[in-house]
Write a protein that holds these residues in place. Sequence first.
Motif, PDB file in Angstrom:
ATOM      1  N   TYR A 493       0.820  -1.218   0.000  1.00  0.00           N
ATOM      2  CA  TYR A 493       0.000   0.000   0.000  1.00  0.00           C
ATOM      3  C   TYR A 493       0.853   1.267   0.000  1.00  0.00           C
ATOM      4  O   TYR A 493       0.476   2.280  -0.581  1.00  0.00           O
ATOM      5  CB  TYR A 493      -0.945  -0.001   1.214  1.00  0.00           C
ATOM      6  CG  TYR A 493      -2.054  -1.020   1.105  1.00  0.00           C
ATOM      7  CD1 TYR A 493      -3.052  -0.887   0.138  1.00  0.00           C
ATOM      8  CD2 TYR A 493      -2.104  -2.118   1.953  1.00  0.00           C
ATOM      9  CE1 TYR A 493      -4.078  -1.822   0.031  1.00  0.00           C
ATOM     10  CE2 TYR A 493      -3.119  -3.071   1.846  1.00  0.00           C
ATOM     11  CZ  TYR A 493      -4.098  -2.910   0.887  1.00  0.00           C
ATOM     12  OH  TYR A 493      -5.101  -3.840   0.769  1.00  0.00           O
ATOM     13  N   GLU A 494       2.006   1.196   0.657  1.00  0.00           N
ATOM     14  CA  GLU A 494       2.897   2.364   0.719  1.00  0.00           C
ATOM     15  C   GLU A 494       3.345   2.773  -0.690  1.00  0.00           C
ATOM     16  O   GLU A 494       3.319   3.949  -1.061  1.00  0.00           O
ATOM     17  CB  GLU A 494       4.122   2.007   1.575  1.00  0.00           C
ATOM     18  CG  GLU A 494       4.826   3.216   2.157  1.00  0.00           C
ATOM     19  CD  GLU A 494       5.982   2.805   3.078  1.00  0.00           C
ATOM     20  OE1 GLU A 494       7.100   3.270   2.813  1.00  0.00           O
ATOM     21  OE2 GLU A 494       5.758   2.012   4.016  1.00  0.00           O
ATOM     22  N   ASP A 497       0.375   4.138  -2.670  1.00  0.00           N
ATOM     23  CA  ASP A 497       0.093   5.520  -2.240  1.00  0.00           C
ATOM     24  C   ASP A 497       1.037   6.503  -2.905  1.00  0.00           C
ATOM     25  O   ASP A 497       0.623   7.562  -3.382  1.00  0.00           O
ATOM     26  CB  ASP A 497       0.239   5.645  -0.705  1.00  0.00           C
ATOM     27  CG  ASP A 497      -1.014   5.188   0.021  1.00  0.00           C
ATOM     28  OD1 ASP A 497      -2.085   5.178  -0.614  1.00  0.00           O
ATOM     29  OD2 ASP A 497      -0.916   4.821   1.203  1.00  0.00           O
ATOM     30  N   ASN A 502      -3.640   3.988  -5.096  1.00  0.00           N
ATOM     31  CA  ASN A 502      -4.295   3.208  -4.046  1.00  0.00           C
ATOM     32  C   ASN A 502      -5.818   3.337  -4.094  1.00  0.00           C
ATOM     33  O   ASN A 502      -6.441   3.947  -3.230  1.00  0.00           O
ATOM     34  CB  ASN A 502      -3.767   3.626  -2.675  1.00  0.00           C
ATOM     35  CG  ASN A 502      -4.155   2.623  -1.590  1.00  0.00           C
ATOM     36  OD1 ASN A 502      -4.843   1.652  -1.861  1.00  0.00           O
ATOM     37  ND2 ASN A 502      -3.718   2.867  -0.377  1.00  0.00           N
ATOM     38  N   ILE A 507      -5.957  -1.448  -7.809  1.00  0.00           N
ATOM     39  CA  ILE A 507      -5.321  -2.627  -7.204  1.00  0.00           C
ATOM     40  C   ILE A 507      -5.811  -3.900  -7.898  1.00  0.00           C
ATOM     41  O   ILE A 507      -5.033  -4.802  -8.200  1.00  0.00           O
ATOM     42  CB  ILE A 507      -5.587  -2.687  -5.679  1.00  0.00           C
ATOM     43  CG1 ILE A 507      -4.952  -1.477  -4.979  1.00  0.00           C
ATOM     44  CG2 ILE A 507      -5.035  -3.978  -5.078  1.00  0.00           C
ATOM     45  CD1 ILE A 507      -5.303  -1.339  -3.506  1.00  0.00           C
TER      46      ILE A 507
END
Length: 557
Positions: A493-494, A497, A502, A507
Amino acid sequence: MITENFIKLYEKSFKENWNLPCYSDYGEDINYTYAQVAEEIAKIHLLFQHCSLRRGDKVSLIGKNTSNWCIAYLAAVTYGAIIVPILPDFKPNDVHHIINHSESTFLFTSDKIWESLEEEAITDLRGVFSLTDFRCLYQKDGETIQHFIRYHEQAMNKAYPKGFRKEDINYTELSNDKVMMLNYTSGTTGFSKGVMLTGNNLAGNVTFGMRTELLTRGEKVLSFLPLAHAYGCSFDFLTATAVGTHVTLLGKIPSPKILMKAFDEVKPNLIITVPLVIEKIYKNVILPIINKKTMKWALNIPLLDSQIYGQIRKKLIDALGGRFKEIIIGGAAMNPEVTEFFYKIKFPFTIGYGMTECAPLISYAPWDQFIPGSAGRVLDIMEARIDSKDPENITGEIQVRGENVMKGYYRNEEATKEVFTEDGWLKTGDLGTLDKNGFVYIRGRSKTMLLSSNGQNIFPEEIEAKLNNLPFVLESLVIERNQKLVALVYPDYECLDSLGLNTTDNIQTVMEENLKNLNKQVGSYEQISKIQLYPTEFEKTPKRSIKRFLYNSIAEA
């Protein structure tokens, strides 16, 4: 039988390395020379004498990596007690069980962990000591430990009127065939088993480290793997202390950021680690460099590529302190892509293989003899064989025997009987092959191997290694559901982002593309039917392996 007596290794080391630095707590102003450690051990021995601690009594030890953890461990063992190291991230109920099951009479613990334990659940303990300053946190009714500790200095002055000197070091005479440590495995179901390790098992590992000069006198090491685990304990601590190495103990969670800073400051001569740490460095430091368009172009030009790989190797070595002889990776399987890249750039790393039941080492080869895909060569004090039911299939269970193999599981004859063959070989539970030169190649765990509808063996770990290299996959787990393979994926997720991607739709699109690419890389019998997103990181054991048993029967989201 190993000729060097395990306990006498430390009696000799404290005398020979008297003035050298021994232990330091990273980020704290806590430093001990070998002389100071020997004196602290002598103080604890006086305490044990006061308590009439007997040979073979059990002493539990739980806390983060600190100098005092090491001192408590050595004080117990050199007195003739059996040490019971407990991993600090075990739940209180498991800690209670281990203390009770091991029949421990004393406990050394951090103040914080002691607050989380229930006194009424561990009623057989006679005394509990703080790893902060060795004060008495608890004594059973009728004990006089706290009173003795108040006059501890006077007792030392009386015992050593000329001050504590190196000639005063005289540890117990205890043969190597005696059990000296109970190491409770992290286990995957229920309560873990207590591995009975003898002085011979421990000395087998330590003297191997000494003979091969993994560490030598005056060198430095950074201890960041949990010392209650056999891998970090044997080499970062026991081997290091036996040869006169200076150990810096990292009592923090070893995030890449903290580790890099510590490596830069300590500049260790050997790095003992698990794959997760190296794989994160590869993903965060190396991949962004080699995935740039210009870099990809340059790497396709002969001569240029070797120069670039040389620069990457130097950058990596400098980032890890710049002084290490090699990095030894163990504890879990290494991602093949990462292995291949590090080997290509001639990075000084090697992969070993072991288990708690062997204290832990089974196989190892120095980095300049390492073969990619292998887990080193079987030690000269060990033997290995492959137990394969199918004579045409050379993959089978790895079985071992030799100096490092445990005595059995404490108070568990049934489990002991199950883990040994009738002719005395230890069943590792790992599947693999063995070449004519004694190199071990591991395919996966026998418990995790799946059987396809046409009888093919499927090793989930091999599929996961490929999936983890695809974009935005932080970690994955392949499970069987309704006779089809499903991949649970925890996305990065980092990274999503940082690129503004995100969203659920993005995804999903990325994972559909990953699924197509993955299925092109695996055999027809290993095809993944779908990727299912998982909301959190998978729960892991202390050596950073995913607790698979928690997810095998997971319901479809």
